[in-house]
Structure formats: C-alpha cells, structure tokens
Design an enzyme around this catalytic site. Structure first.
Site, PDB file in Angstrom:
ATOM      1  CG  ASP A  90      -2.009  -0.937   1.230  1.00  0.00           C
ATOM      2  OD1 ASP A  90      -2.057  -1.799   0.337  1.00  0.00           O
ATOM      3  OD2 ASP A  90      -2.875  -0.850   2.130  1.00  0.00           O
ATOM      4  CG  HIS A 147       2.425  -8.677   1.038  1.00  0.00           C
ATOM      5  ND1 HIS A 147       1.858  -9.783   1.626  1.00  0.00           N
ATOM      6  CD2 HIS A 147       2.203  -7.641   1.897  1.00  0.00           C
ATOM      7  CE1 HIS A 147       1.299  -9.445   2.777  1.00  0.00           C
ATOM      8  NE2 HIS A 147       1.495  -8.139   2.972  1.00  0.00           N
ATOM      9  CB  SER A 251      10.722   3.586   4.731  1.00  0.00           C
ATOM     10  OG  SER A 251      11.881   4.143   4.172  1.00  0.00           O
TER      11      SER A 251
END
Length: 286
Positions: A90, A147, A251
């Site tokens: 995301d 992921h 980050s």
C-alpha cells in the site's frame, strides 16, 4: 523558505540517534502512554482501522505492534494470473520508468545509479541496466507489510549503511541521491521475470527494517556493507503475495527488473495510490 528550512534541519539533526530513541519508545509496552500514542496517531493520520484484523487500539501492546498490524482476511485480494505481477505494498507511486543508462529517476532534476542503490556491486547491478523500476512511498497511514510481486527464490540480501533522511516527496525533490544515501536492505530474488531487486529504504525515525526469513536487519548492523548469499538448500522461497518484510515506521520500497522482462502497469504514474495485491505489471514472454 519553510520547505528550505525543513531540509536544512534534516542535515543538522542527529538522525540515527533520534531514530533509535523513537524505536525504543515504539517497542515499549507502556500501557496508557502506548494507547495514547496509538490513538493520537490514528486521529492525526486518519488511519482506516476498519481494514485491520484487530480494529480496537486497545488490542496492541506496543506502538510497533499497531504499526505493523495485519489486515483482515480478504481485504487485499491478490490479482489472478501467473503472468501478472501483484503490487507489493500500500502507498503511492513516487516514480516508475526505465532504468536509462543505469540511472534511476528520484524526482524532477534528481537521479541516482542502480549500482549505488544496490550497494556498489557492479556485477549485482548489471542485470538491471536498461530494465525498469518502480519507487513506492509508504505514508504513515498505510499498511506497512511488504509482499512479493511474484514467486521468488532469495539469492542475496545486502545491508547497506547510510543516512536516515526522510523519504517524503518534499525531501525526495530536494536531497540528491536520497535513496542511494539512506540506510537500506537489498533483496535479490530469482523469479520468472529473471532477477528482481526489492530494496527496503530506511528513513528518519524508522525504528527497524525486518524480513520474514532473517528477522530484524537494522538496527544495529554497523557501519559497513554486509552481504548474505543463499544456496539452493538455504534459500527462502516465497510465493506471489506472500509477506517478505515490514517497516516499523514508514518508508519506501524500490523494485528493479531487468530489460524486456516486465511491462509495468501504464496506469501507474507519480502520485497514483497503490494497494497491495492489485495489478503491478505483466511478464514479457519471449
């Protein structure tokens, strides 16, 4: 002038010390103080807790536990198709483009070398020259687990020491070679698209960077480049969509692919919001 002062302040702050102190606070199970911090953070950054596996702030014993919270089953469905890459995080697209002459675009007027990003190893960087990259910025409100875009076998992991500048859009537009200067963890996977680099970039007050196979990488690995190579017997194997790492405080992730290996999603332009599991691109089959 205000933006200029913000950048100057980053050069003068003891960023590593500040980040480690914040890390200790974030890891502490401090009862009422922890709950106060979590609630303030949710309100300040408008965090959508309805997607979290545990929506109540009181569930989390430390700020880190809250920040790396898992999501509810099914809220990030994985894109179908063995030739389709899944978005790893995301966040929002910072930049996405070819790696022209070995250079990666950071922001308008700023670029840096793929070789520097990967820790200075010419041979390691060679397969990515002329390929494609995507830089994805994770804001404080985002889900902070990372992921896999596709199935991969870990070949090499490198810790690269460096600065801890903020990685927000303002700093990216003002600090030269930001992502090749900051502390980072480089992960090289063998995939159906050839070598793929997943670079987890540290930043101011990022308490730590972790991978699922090695746990906490930073802090405190030191002031020299460290490298781990994996053979067929020891290499972690991760499936598309599987978690590979996480940030404790937010980050940036930089993904690199070799030439003519992938066609990244044309709808992804700077500023485009991203959601883990959506279409990132497609394999280019010969």
């Amino acid at each position: 002038m205000k933006d200029h002062l913000k950048i100057l302040l980053q050069y003068s702050l003891p960023k590593h010390l500040l980040s480690r102190l914040v890390g200790k606070l974030a890891a502490a199970e401090a009862g009422a103080l922890t709950q106060w911090l979590i609630k303030k953070f949710i309100h300040r950054y408008k965090v959508d807790m309805s997607e979290a596996a545990h929506a109540e702030p009181g569930h989390y014993k430390s700020f880190n536990e809250f920040f790396t919270r898992p999501l509810k089953e099914g809220v990030r469905p994985l894109v179908d198709g063995e030739n389709v890459l899944a978005m790893p995080v995301d966040g929002a697209i910072s930049q996405l483009a070819p790696i022209a002459q070995g250079r990666i675009i950071q922001a308008k007027g700023h670029d840096y070398s793929a070789r520097a990003l990967l820790g200075g190893d010419k041979a390691l960087a060679a397969p990515f020259i002329g390929g494609d990259f995507a830089t994805i910025y994770l804001a404080p409100r985002d889900y902070h687990r990372i992921h896999m875009p596709l199935d991969g076998v870990l070949r090499t992991m490198i810790y690269v020491p460096g600065e801890l500048f903020s990685v927000n859009p303002l700093t990216a537009s003002r600090v030269p070679e930001l992502f090749a200067r900051n502390e980072r963890v480089v992960c090289i996977f063998d995939t159906a698209a050839g070598p793929m680099a997943m670079v987890l970039v540290g930043a101011t007050i990022v308490a730590s960077i972790e991978t699922v196979w090695a746990g906490t990488i930073t802090p405190p690995p030191g002031k020299r480049v460290q490298r781990w190579d994996y053979d067929a017997d020891t290499a972690p194997r991760l499936a598309k969509g599987e978690e590979m790492g996480r940030f404790k405080l937010g980050s940036t992730v930089v993904c690199l692919f070799g030439p003519d290996r992938v066609a990244l999603n044309e709808a992804l332009t700077p500023g485009t919001p991203t959601r883990m599991g959506t279409e990132f691109g497609r394999l280019v089959r010969p």
